[in-house]
Design a protein around this motif. Structure first.
Motif, short mmCIF file in Angstrom:
data_model
loop_
_atom_site.label_atom_id
_atom_site.label_comp_id
_atom_site.label_asym_id
_atom_site.label_seq_id
_atom_site.Cartn_x
_atom_site.Cartn_y
_atom_site.Cartn_z
N HIS A 241 65.06 45.12 47.74
CA HIS A 241 64.60 45.35 49.12
C HIS A 241 65.77 45.54 50.10
CE1 HIS A 241 60.72 44.27 47.53
NE2 HIS A 241 61.21 43.12 47.11
N GLY A 242 66.81 46.23 49.64
CA GLY A 242 67.90 46.56 50.55
C GLY A 242 68.77 45.39 50.96
N LYS A 243 68.87 44.39 50.09
CA LYS A 243 69.66 43.19 50.40
C LYS A 243 71.12 43.54 50.68
CE LYS A 243 70.55 40.47 46.93
NZ LYS A 243 70.36 39.57 45.77
N TYR A 244 71.70 44.37 49.81
CA TYR A 244 73.10 44.75 50.00
C TYR A 244 73.25 45.70 51.19
CZ TYR A 244 74.00 42.86 45.28
OH TYR A 244 74.12 42.04 44.19
N ALA A 245 72.29 46.61 51.35
CA ALA A 245 72.33 47.55 52.47
C ALA A 245 72.36 46.78 53.79
CB ALA A 245 71.12 48.49 52.42
N LYS A 246 71.60 45.69 53.85
CA LYS A 246 71.56 44.88 55.06
C LYS A 246 72.93 44.26 55.35
CE LYS A 246 69.26 40.95 57.15
NZ LYS A 246 68.60 39.68 56.88
N SER A 247 73.59 43.76 54.31
CA SER A 247 74.91 43.16 54.50
C SER A 247 75.93 44.20 54.93
CB SER A 247 75.37 42.48 53.21
OG SER A 247 74.52 41.42 52.89
N VAL A 248 75.80 45.44 54.38
CA VAL A 248 76.71 46.52 54.77
C VAL A 248 76.54 46.82 56.27
CG1 VAL A 248 77.17 49.00 54.50
CG2 VAL A 248 76.89 47.56 52.48
N ALA A 249 75.28 46.81 56.71
CA ALA A 249 74.99 47.13 58.11
C ALA A 249 75.41 45.98 59.04
CB ALA A 249 73.51 47.43 58.28
N ASN A 250 75.47 44.76 58.49
CA ASN A 250 75.83 43.58 59.30
C ASN A 250 76.95 42.79 58.62
OD1 ASN A 250 73.38 43.67 61.20
ND2 ASN A 250 72.47 43.71 59.17
N PRO A 251 78.19 43.28 58.72
CA PRO A 251 79.29 42.63 57.98
C PRO A 251 79.55 41.19 58.43
CG PRO A 251 79.95 44.78 58.83
CD PRO A 251 78.65 44.44 59.47
N LEU A 252 79.10 40.83 59.61
CA LEU A 252 79.35 39.46 60.08
C LEU A 252 78.28 38.53 59.49
CD1 LEU A 252 81.60 38.39 61.96
CD2 LEU A 252 79.88 38.20 63.75
N ASN A 253 78.19 38.51 58.16
CA ASN A 253 77.24 37.62 57.50
C ASN A 253 78.00 36.56 56.71
OD1 ASN A 253 77.45 38.44 54.50
ND2 ASN A 253 77.21 40.41 55.54
N TYR A 254 77.30 35.51 56.31
CA TYR A 254 77.95 34.36 55.67
C TYR A 254 78.86 34.76 54.51
CZ TYR A 254 78.65 30.11 52.99
OH TYR A 254 79.23 29.08 52.29
N SER A 255 78.31 35.51 53.54
CA SER A 255 79.05 35.77 52.31
C SER A 255 80.30 36.62 52.52
CB SER A 255 78.14 36.45 51.29
OG SER A 255 77.03 35.64 51.00
N PHE A 256 80.21 37.58 53.41
CA PHE A 256 81.37 38.45 53.66
C PHE A 256 82.46 37.70 54.42
CE2 PHE A 256 83.68 42.08 55.60
CZ PHE A 256 83.95 42.77 54.43
N VAL A 257 82.05 36.96 55.45
CA VAL A 257 83.02 36.17 56.22
C VAL A 257 83.67 35.10 55.32
CG1 VAL A 257 83.27 34.56 58.16
CG2 VAL A 257 81.87 36.62 58.41
N PHE A 258 82.89 34.54 54.40
CA PHE A 258 83.39 33.55 53.46
C PHE A 258 84.61 34.09 52.69
CE2 PHE A 258 83.63 31.46 49.36
CZ PHE A 258 83.33 30.14 49.63
N VAL A 259 84.47 35.33 52.18
CA VAL A 259 85.55 35.91 51.38
C VAL A 259 86.77 36.23 52.26
CG1 VAL A 259 86.18 37.90 49.94
CG2 VAL A 259 84.02 36.71 49.55
#
Lengths: 183, 197
Positions: free
Chosen positions: A66-84
Protein backbone atom coordinates in the motif's frame (compact mmCIF):
# COMPACT_ATOMS: atom_id res chain seq x y z
CA UNK A 1 38.70 2.88 22.72
CA UNK A 2 36.96 -0.35 21.83
CA UNK A 3 34.84 -1.64 24.68
CA UNK A 4 35.34 -5.17 25.96
CA UNK A 5 32.71 -7.55 24.64
CA UNK A 6 30.69 -7.71 27.85
CA UNK A 7 30.26 -3.95 28.26
CA UNK A 8 29.78 -3.48 24.52
CA UNK A 9 27.25 -6.28 24.20
CA UNK A 10 25.30 -5.06 27.22
CA UNK A 11 25.12 -1.49 25.88
CA UNK A 12 24.15 -2.70 22.42
CA UNK A 13 21.43 -4.90 23.95
CA UNK A 14 20.10 -1.93 25.93
CA UNK A 15 19.88 0.15 22.74
CA UNK A 16 17.93 -2.62 20.99
CA UNK A 17 15.64 -2.89 24.00
CA UNK A 18 15.13 0.90 24.19
CA UNK A 19 14.14 0.94 20.52
CA UNK A 20 11.46 -1.74 20.90
CA UNK A 21 10.29 -0.29 24.23
CA UNK A 22 9.84 3.25 22.92
CA UNK A 23 9.14 2.88 19.20
CA UNK A 24 9.87 -0.29 17.18
CA UNK A 25 12.72 -2.69 16.39
CA UNK A 26 15.83 -1.29 14.71
CA UNK A 27 16.37 -1.68 10.96
CA UNK A 28 18.65 0.04 8.46
CA UNK A 29 18.72 -1.35 4.92
CA UNK A 30 15.26 -0.10 3.87
CA UNK A 31 16.60 3.43 4.12
CA UNK A 32 18.94 2.80 1.18
CA UNK A 33 15.78 2.29 -0.89
CA UNK A 34 14.20 5.40 0.60
CA UNK A 35 17.26 7.52 -0.26
CA UNK A 36 17.29 6.06 -3.78
CA UNK A 37 13.63 6.99 -4.04
CA UNK A 38 14.24 10.52 -2.78
CA UNK A 39 17.03 11.01 -5.33
CA UNK A 40 15.03 9.49 -8.19
CA UNK A 41 11.92 11.47 -7.25
CA UNK A 42 13.97 14.68 -7.29
CA UNK A 43 15.21 13.89 -10.79
CA UNK A 44 11.86 12.71 -12.03
CA UNK A 45 9.08 14.11 -9.79
CA UNK A 46 6.41 11.77 -11.16
CA UNK A 47 8.01 8.72 -9.50
CA UNK A 48 5.98 9.03 -6.31
CA UNK A 49 2.42 10.31 -6.51
CA UNK A 50 -0.22 11.06 -3.93
CA UNK A 51 -3.45 9.07 -3.95
CA UNK A 52 -6.69 9.48 -2.00
CA UNK A 53 -5.51 7.53 1.01
CA UNK A 54 -1.72 7.75 0.73
CA UNK A 55 1.05 7.42 -1.81
CA UNK A 56 1.98 5.17 -4.70
CA UNK A 57 4.69 4.90 -7.34
CA UNK A 58 5.29 3.71 -10.87
CA UNK A 59 8.03 1.55 -9.35
CA UNK A 60 6.43 -1.68 -8.14
CA UNK A 61 8.82 -1.98 -5.19
CA UNK A 62 8.06 1.51 -3.85
CA UNK A 63 4.35 0.89 -4.41
CA UNK A 64 4.22 -2.45 -2.55
CA UNK A 65 2.46 -2.83 0.82
CA UNK A 66 0.00 0.00 0.00
CA UNK A 67 2.75 2.45 -0.89
CA UNK A 68 4.57 2.22 2.45
CA UNK A 69 7.95 3.04 0.91
CA UNK A 70 6.46 5.65 -1.45
CA UNK A 71 5.08 7.44 1.61
CA UNK A 72 8.51 7.54 3.28
CA UNK A 73 10.07 8.85 0.05
CA UNK A 74 7.50 11.65 -0.02
CA UNK A 75 8.07 12.41 3.70
CA UNK A 76 11.78 11.94 4.47
CA UNK A 77 11.36 13.41 7.96
CA UNK A 78 10.08 10.08 9.29
CA UNK A 79 11.35 7.99 12.21
CA UNK A 80 13.28 5.34 10.27
CA UNK A 81 15.07 7.71 7.90
CA UNK A 82 16.03 10.20 10.62
CA UNK A 83 17.21 7.25 12.74
CA UNK A 84 19.78 6.27 10.11
CA UNK A 85 20.95 9.87 9.66
CA UNK A 86 21.41 10.05 13.44
CA UNK A 87 23.57 6.91 13.30
CA UNK A 88 26.06 8.86 11.16
CA UNK A 89 26.20 11.50 13.88
CA UNK A 90 26.70 8.79 16.52
CA UNK A 91 29.65 7.36 14.61
CA UNK A 92 31.11 10.84 14.19
CA UNK A 93 30.78 11.64 17.92
CA UNK A 94 32.35 8.33 18.89
CA UNK A 95 35.35 8.76 16.61
CA UNK A 96 35.88 12.33 17.82
CA UNK A 97 35.81 11.12 21.42
CA UNK A 98 38.43 8.47 20.66
CA UNK A 99 40.94 10.70 18.92
CA UNK A 100 39.36 11.99 15.71
CA UNK A 101 39.64 10.99 12.05
CA UNK A 102 42.74 9.11 11.01
CA UNK A 103 43.33 7.53 14.40
CA UNK A 104 44.23 3.85 14.34
CA UNK A 105 42.93 1.56 11.63
CA UNK A 106 41.03 4.19 9.71
CA UNK A 107 42.25 4.25 6.12
CA UNK A 108 42.91 0.87 4.51
CA UNK A 109 41.75 -1.73 7.07
CA UNK A 110 44.76 -3.54 8.55
CA UNK A 111 43.36 -6.98 7.77
CA UNK A 112 42.71 -5.98 4.16
CA UNK A 113 46.22 -4.51 3.80
CA UNK A 114 47.87 -7.63 5.22
CA UNK A 115 46.17 -9.75 2.57
CA UNK A 116 45.78 -7.46 -0.44
CA UNK A 117 48.27 -4.62 0.04
CA UNK A 118 47.58 -0.96 0.60
CA UNK A 119 46.28 0.13 -2.81
CA UNK A 120 43.28 2.37 -2.11
CA UNK A 121 41.76 1.66 -5.54
CA UNK A 122 41.62 -2.07 -4.86
CA UNK A 123 40.09 -1.51 -1.44
CA UNK A 124 37.54 1.03 -2.66
CA UNK A 125 36.54 -1.27 -5.54
CA UNK A 126 35.98 -4.14 -3.08
CA UNK A 127 33.93 -1.88 -0.81
CA UNK A 128 31.80 -0.71 -3.75
CA UNK A 129 31.15 -4.24 -5.05
CA UNK A 130 30.53 -5.49 -1.51
CA UNK A 131 28.04 -2.68 -0.90
CA UNK A 132 26.18 -3.51 -4.11
CA UNK A 133 25.93 -7.23 -3.28
CA UNK A 134 25.00 -6.63 0.37
CA UNK A 135 22.18 -4.19 -0.34
CA UNK A 136 20.83 -6.26 -3.22
CA UNK A 137 20.81 -9.27 -0.90
CA UNK A 138 19.36 -7.32 2.02
CA UNK A 139 16.45 -6.11 -0.08
CA UNK A 140 15.83 -9.60 -1.43
CA UNK A 141 15.85 -10.88 2.16
CA UNK A 142 13.72 -7.98 3.42
CA UNK A 143 16.27 -6.84 5.99
CA UNK A 144 19.91 -6.83 7.03
CA UNK A 145 22.08 -7.63 10.00
CA UNK A 146 20.21 -5.08 12.13
CA UNK A 147 16.62 -5.78 11.15
CA UNK A 148 16.72 -9.52 10.48
CA UNK A 149 19.57 -10.86 12.56
CA UNK A 150 19.55 -8.71 15.68
CA UNK A 151 16.00 -7.35 15.89
CA UNK A 152 14.59 -10.54 14.34
CA UNK A 153 16.32 -13.13 16.50
CA UNK A 154 15.71 -10.97 19.57
CA UNK A 155 11.96 -11.24 18.86
CA UNK A 156 12.26 -15.00 18.11
CA UNK A 157 11.24 -14.35 14.49
CA UNK A 158 11.61 -17.43 12.28
CA UNK A 159 12.80 -15.18 9.43
CA UNK A 160 15.69 -13.89 11.58
CA UNK A 161 17.02 -17.41 12.05
CA UNK A 162 16.69 -18.22 8.32
CA UNK A 163 18.52 -15.01 7.45
CA UNK A 164 21.34 -15.57 9.97
CA UNK A 165 21.86 -19.12 8.66
CA UNK A 166 22.22 -17.83 5.09
CA UNK A 167 24.44 -14.90 6.04
CA UNK A 168 26.97 -16.90 8.09
CA UNK A 169 26.91 -19.85 5.68
CA UNK A 170 28.29 -17.50 3.01
CA UNK A 171 30.25 -15.01 5.12
CA UNK A 172 32.50 -17.44 7.02
CA UNK A 173 33.76 -19.45 3.99
CA UNK A 174 34.30 -16.25 1.97
CA UNK A 175 36.22 -14.65 4.84
CA UNK A 176 38.31 -17.80 5.40
CA UNK A 177 39.16 -17.76 1.69
CA UNK A 178 39.92 -14.03 1.45
CA UNK A 179 41.73 -13.38 4.71
CA UNK A 180 44.40 -16.07 4.93
CA UNK A 181 46.86 -13.88 6.78
CA UNK A 182 46.28 -12.11 10.07
CA UNK A 183 46.45 -8.35 10.13
CA UNK B 1 7.61 15.32 16.70
CA UNK B 2 8.33 13.08 19.70
CA UNK B 3 9.11 10.22 17.34
CA UNK B 4 11.67 12.35 15.50
CA UNK B 5 13.38 13.18 18.79
CA UNK B 6 13.43 9.47 19.65
CA UNK B 7 14.84 8.69 16.19
CA UNK B 8 17.67 11.14 16.84
CA UNK B 9 18.40 9.90 20.37
CA UNK B 10 18.19 6.14 19.70
CA UNK B 11 19.85 6.37 16.27
CA UNK B 12 22.70 8.40 17.76
CA UNK B 13 23.14 5.89 20.60
CA UNK B 14 23.07 2.96 18.16
CA UNK B 15 25.71 4.57 15.93
CA UNK B 16 27.88 5.47 18.90
CA UNK B 17 27.76 1.99 20.44
CA UNK B 18 28.31 0.21 17.11
CA UNK B 19 31.50 2.22 16.73
CA UNK B 20 32.53 1.42 20.31
CA UNK B 21 32.15 -2.34 19.90
CA UNK B 22 34.39 -2.08 16.83
CA UNK B 23 31.66 -2.99 14.34
CA UNK B 24 32.41 0.04 12.13
CA UNK B 25 35.94 -1.30 11.52
CA UNK B 26 36.15 -3.76 8.58
CA UNK B 27 39.20 -5.46 10.13
CA UNK B 28 37.13 -6.34 13.21
CA UNK B 29 34.36 -7.76 10.99
CA UNK B 30 36.88 -9.73 8.90
CA UNK B 31 38.57 -11.18 11.99
CA UNK B 32 35.19 -12.27 13.31
CA UNK B 33 34.20 -13.91 10.03
CA UNK B 34 37.54 -15.69 9.49
CA UNK B 35 37.17 -16.90 13.08
CA UNK B 36 40.41 -15.40 14.37
CA UNK B 37 38.80 -12.95 16.83
CA UNK B 38 35.26 -13.61 17.99
CA UNK B 39 34.92 -10.76 20.50
CA UNK B 40 32.46 -8.91 18.25
CA UNK B 41 30.40 -12.09 17.83
CA UNK B 42 30.31 -12.40 21.63
CA UNK B 43 29.09 -8.78 21.89
CA UNK B 44 26.36 -9.39 19.30
CA UNK B 45 25.17 -12.62 20.95
CA UNK B 46 25.08 -10.90 24.32
CA UNK B 47 23.16 -7.94 22.84
CA UNK B 48 20.54 -10.21 21.25
CA UNK B 49 20.19 -12.10 24.53
CA UNK B 50 19.91 -8.99 26.71
CA UNK B 51 17.43 -7.38 24.30
CA UNK B 52 15.33 -10.53 24.17
CA UNK B 53 15.20 -11.13 27.93
CA UNK B 54 14.35 -7.48 28.68
CA UNK B 55 11.70 -7.26 25.96
CA UNK B 56 9.86 -10.48 26.82
CA UNK B 57 10.18 -10.02 30.59
CA UNK B 58 8.91 -6.47 30.12
CA UNK B 59 5.95 -7.79 28.15
CA UNK B 60 5.12 -10.31 30.87
CA UNK B 61 5.23 -7.54 33.49
CA UNK B 62 3.06 -5.33 31.29
CA UNK B 63 5.80 -2.71 30.93
CA UNK B 64 6.53 -3.26 27.24
CA UNK B 65 3.85 -2.88 24.57
CA UNK B 66 3.57 -6.18 22.65
CA UNK B 67 2.27 -4.10 19.73
CA UNK B 68 5.77 -2.68 19.24
CA UNK B 69 6.99 -6.03 17.93
CA UNK B 70 7.60 -6.12 14.19
CA UNK B 71 8.22 -9.54 12.74
CA UNK B 72 9.41 -9.94 9.16
CA UNK B 73 8.07 -12.59 6.79
CA UNK B 74 9.87 -15.88 6.16
CA UNK B 75 10.30 -16.85 2.49
CA UNK B 76 12.97 -18.58 0.39
CA UNK B 77 14.39 -15.21 -0.67
CA UNK B 78 15.31 -14.50 2.96
CA UNK B 79 17.84 -17.33 2.79
CA UNK B 80 19.08 -16.43 -0.72
CA UNK B 81 19.39 -12.76 0.21
CA UNK B 82 21.18 -13.81 3.39
CA UNK B 83 23.75 -15.72 1.32
CA UNK B 84 24.36 -12.71 -0.93
CA UNK B 85 24.58 -10.36 2.02
CA UNK B 86 27.00 -12.71 3.77
CA UNK B 87 29.37 -12.85 0.79
CA UNK B 88 29.39 -9.06 0.39
CA UNK B 89 29.72 -8.58 4.13
CA UNK B 90 32.91 -10.67 4.17
CA UNK B 91 34.33 -8.93 1.09
CA UNK B 92 33.67 -5.36 2.21
CA UNK B 93 33.72 -5.78 5.99
CA UNK B 94 30.58 -3.67 6.34
CA UNK B 95 26.91 -4.39 6.74
CA UNK B 96 24.47 -1.58 5.90
CA UNK B 97 24.27 -0.22 9.45
CA UNK B 98 27.97 -0.35 10.25
CA UNK B 99 28.81 1.33 6.92
CA UNK B 100 26.54 4.24 7.85
CA UNK B 101 28.37 4.53 11.18
CA UNK B 102 31.75 4.24 9.42
CA UNK B 103 30.68 7.08 7.13
CA UNK B 104 30.27 9.25 10.21
CA UNK B 105 33.57 7.97 11.56
CA UNK B 106 35.30 9.29 8.43
CA UNK B 107 36.21 6.04 6.68
CA UNK B 108 36.73 6.66 2.97
CA UNK B 109 35.98 3.07 1.97
CA UNK B 110 32.55 3.47 3.57
CA UNK B 111 31.74 6.17 1.01
CA UNK B 112 32.33 3.66 -1.79
CA UNK B 113 30.37 1.00 0.06
CA UNK B 114 27.36 3.27 0.53
CA UNK B 115 27.51 4.30 -3.14
CA UNK B 116 27.59 0.63 -4.15
CA UNK B 117 24.78 -0.07 -1.71
CA UNK B 118 22.56 2.64 -3.15
CA UNK B 119 23.15 1.18 -6.61
CA UNK B 120 22.47 -2.37 -5.34
CA UNK B 121 19.22 -1.28 -3.70
CA UNK B 122 18.22 0.50 -6.91
CA UNK B 123 19.02 -2.66 -8.89
CA UNK B 124 16.68 -4.59 -6.61
CA UNK B 125 13.94 -1.99 -7.05
CA UNK B 126 14.17 -2.50 -10.80
CA UNK B 127 14.35 -6.32 -10.70
CA UNK B 128 11.72 -6.74 -7.95
CA UNK B 129 8.86 -7.76 -10.33
CA UNK B 130 10.92 -10.75 -11.55
CA UNK B 131 11.54 -11.94 -7.97
CA UNK B 132 7.88 -11.43 -7.14
CA UNK B 133 6.85 -13.49 -10.18
CA UNK B 134 9.31 -16.28 -9.30
CA UNK B 135 7.39 -17.21 -6.16
CA UNK B 136 10.56 -16.98 -4.06
CA UNK B 137 9.00 -14.10 -2.09
CA UNK B 138 5.94 -16.15 -1.14
CA UNK B 139 5.51 -16.90 2.56
CA UNK B 140 6.78 -20.18 3.95
CA UNK B 141 5.91 -21.70 7.36
CA UNK B 142 3.26 -19.06 7.97
CA UNK B 143 5.31 -16.01 6.89
CA UNK B 144 5.44 -13.49 9.73
CA UNK B 145 5.76 -15.92 12.62
CA UNK B 146 7.58 -16.13 15.92
CA UNK B 147 8.94 -19.45 17.19
CA UNK B 148 6.43 -19.60 20.04
CA UNK B 149 3.04 -17.92 20.36
CA UNK B 150 3.50 -14.54 22.05
CA UNK B 151 0.45 -13.56 24.16
CA UNK B 152 -1.32 -10.51 22.75
CA UNK B 153 0.84 -10.40 19.63
CA UNK B 154 -0.66 -9.97 16.16
CA UNK B 155 1.93 -12.42 14.82
CA UNK B 156 1.20 -16.14 14.79
CA UNK B 157 3.44 -18.69 16.46
CA UNK B 158 5.25 -21.44 14.56
CA UNK B 159 4.52 -23.61 17.61
CA UNK B 160 2.02 -23.35 20.45
CA UNK B 161 4.79 -22.89 23.01
CA UNK B 162 4.38 -19.76 25.17
CA UNK B 163 6.32 -17.22 23.09
CA UNK B 164 7.29 -14.88 25.92
CA UNK B 165 8.78 -17.66 28.07
CA UNK B 166 10.47 -19.14 25.01
CA UNK B 167 11.90 -15.70 24.23
CA UNK B 168 13.42 -15.43 27.69
CA UNK B 169 14.82 -18.98 27.51
CA UNK B 170 16.35 -18.35 24.07
CA UNK B 171 17.64 -14.97 25.26
CA UNK B 172 19.40 -16.66 28.18
CA UNK B 173 20.72 -19.20 25.66
CA UNK B 174 22.24 -16.38 23.56
CA UNK B 175 23.85 -14.93 26.69
CA UNK B 176 25.26 -18.35 27.64
CA UNK B 177 26.55 -18.79 24.07
CA UNK B 178 28.26 -15.39 24.25
CA UNK B 179 30.18 -16.55 27.32
CA UNK B 180 30.87 -20.04 25.97
CA UNK B 181 32.18 -18.95 22.56
CA UNK B 182 36.00 -18.96 22.49
CA UNK B 183 37.75 -15.71 21.58
CA UNK B 184 39.46 -17.42 18.68
CA UNK B 185 38.95 -20.63 16.71
CA UNK B 186 41.38 -20.35 13.78
CA UNK B 187 45.07 -19.38 13.70
CA UNK B 188 46.56 -17.78 10.60
CA UNK B 189 50.12 -16.71 9.70
CA UNK B 190 50.86 -13.02 10.12
CA UNK B 191 50.57 -10.87 6.99
CA UNK B 192 53.20 -8.55 5.55
CA UNK B 193 54.28 -5.84 7.99
CA UNK B 194 52.37 -2.63 7.51
CA UNK B 195 53.71 0.90 7.66
CA UNK B 196 52.54 2.74 10.75
CA UNK B 197 49.29 4.63 10.21
Amino acid sequence: MTLNWKAGGLLLGLVFFAAVLLVKPIGVSTQFVILDGIIADAVSPDLVTQTDGGYTSGNAYLAKSHGKYAKSVANPLNYSFVFVIAMIAGGFASVMARGGFGSGDSRIPALWAANFGSSPVKRYAAAFVGGFVVLYGARLAGGCTSGHMMSGMMQTALSGYIFAAGAFLAAVPVALMLYRKEG
Amino acid sequence: MTTIVLAIVIGFAFGFVLDRVGASNPSVIGRMLNLTNLNLAKSILLAIGVGSVLMFAGQMLGLVDVGHMSVKAAYVGVFLGGLLLGAGWALAGFCPGTAVVALGAGRRDAVFYVAGGLLGAAAYMVTYPAWKASGLLDDIAGGKVTLGTVPGSKFDGLTGLPGDILGIVLGLGFIALAFALPERIVHRPAGQPQPAE
